[in-house]
Motif scaffolding. Sequence first.
Motif, PDB file in Angstrom:
ATOM      1  N   LEU A  90       0.776  -1.230   0.074  1.00 30.19           N
ATOM      2  CA  LEU A  90       0.119  -0.032   0.149  1.00 30.19           C
ATOM      3  C   LEU A  90       0.918   1.319   0.187  1.00 30.19           C
ATOM      4  N   GLY A  91       2.175   0.957   0.417  1.00 32.09           N
ATOM      5  CA  GLY A  91       3.184   2.204   0.255  1.00 32.09           C
ATOM      6  C   GLY A  91       3.148   2.570  -1.084  1.00 32.09           C
ATOM      7  N   THR A  92       3.105   1.778  -2.204  1.00 29.37           N
ATOM      8  CA  THR A  92       3.339   2.119  -3.695  1.00 29.37           C
ATOM      9  C   THR A  92       2.295   1.884  -4.365  1.00 29.37           C
ATOM     10  N   GLN A  93       1.412   1.098  -4.325  1.00 33.90           N
ATOM     11  CA  GLN A  93       0.168   0.604  -4.985  1.00 33.90           C
ATOM     12  C   GLN A  93      -0.814   1.695  -4.883  1.00 33.90           C
ATOM     13  N   LYS A  94      -1.672   2.228  -5.754  1.00 29.28           N
ATOM     14  CA  LYS A  94      -2.972   3.185  -5.507  1.00 29.28           C
ATOM     15  C   LYS A  94      -4.033   2.269  -5.122  1.00 29.28           C
ATOM     16  N   VAL A  95      -5.063   3.076  -4.469  1.00 30.20           N
ATOM     17  CA  VAL A  95      -6.337   2.432  -4.146  1.00 30.20           C
ATOM     18  C   VAL A  95      -7.297   3.477  -4.503  1.00 30.20           C
ATOM     19  N   GLY A  96      -8.501   2.991  -4.402  1.00 28.47           N
ATOM     20  CA  GLY A  96      -9.750   3.874  -4.730  1.00 28.47           C
ATOM     21  C   GLY A  96     -11.049   3.433  -4.505  1.00 28.47           C
ATOM     22  N   VAL A  97     -12.144   4.030  -4.493  1.00 27.82           N
ATOM     23  CA  VAL A  97     -13.488   3.455  -4.404  1.00 27.82           C
ATOM     24  C   VAL A  97     -14.224   3.646  -5.875  1.00 27.82           C
ATOM     25  N   PHE A  98     -14.758   2.553  -6.251  1.00 30.82           N
ATOM     26  CA  PHE A  98     -15.418   2.738  -7.659  1.00 30.82           C
ATOM     27  C   PHE A  98     -14.590   3.094  -8.779  1.00 30.82           C
ATOM     28  N   GLY A  99     -13.283   3.000  -9.018  1.00 29.92           N
ATOM     29  CA  GLY A  99     -12.525   3.633  -9.920  1.00 29.92           C
ATOM     30  C   GLY A  99     -11.866   4.831  -9.946  1.00 29.92           C
ATOM     31  N   ARG A 100     -12.109   5.480  -8.598  1.00 29.49           N
ATOM     32  CA  ARG A 100     -11.451   6.708  -8.428  1.00 29.49           C
ATOM     33  C   ARG A 100     -10.436   6.766  -7.420  1.00 29.49           C
TER      34      ARG A 100
END
Length: 110
Positions: free
Chosen positions: A48-58
Amino acid sequence: MSERLSVEVCYALPDAQTLIPVEIPAGATLQQAIDASGILQRFPSIDLGTQKVGVFGRLKPLDTVLADHDRVEIYRPLLVDPKMSRQRRVEKTRKAGSVEGRRWLNRDSR
């Protein structure tokens, strides 16, 4: 009794998608939903330090407060830059003498 939210935590690999339903307290963050899902133990390669996260594609930061029925998504890094991939396909098509390109040229010459 405190209000609970139903959310899903999603992570996709090239050959399979994992979708984990989670119940979390109202006001919980994206990070808390990920932790509650156990997905980090299931897929230790997630960073999670390098990978992106989001909610419903945002794209969203880990401290985003979630709403009921949100889908939390953990995005894998791209293996190939989409612009480079498209450029390679265009060049390959041009070298092969694409039928579509010839149709376009023939249409213009009418």
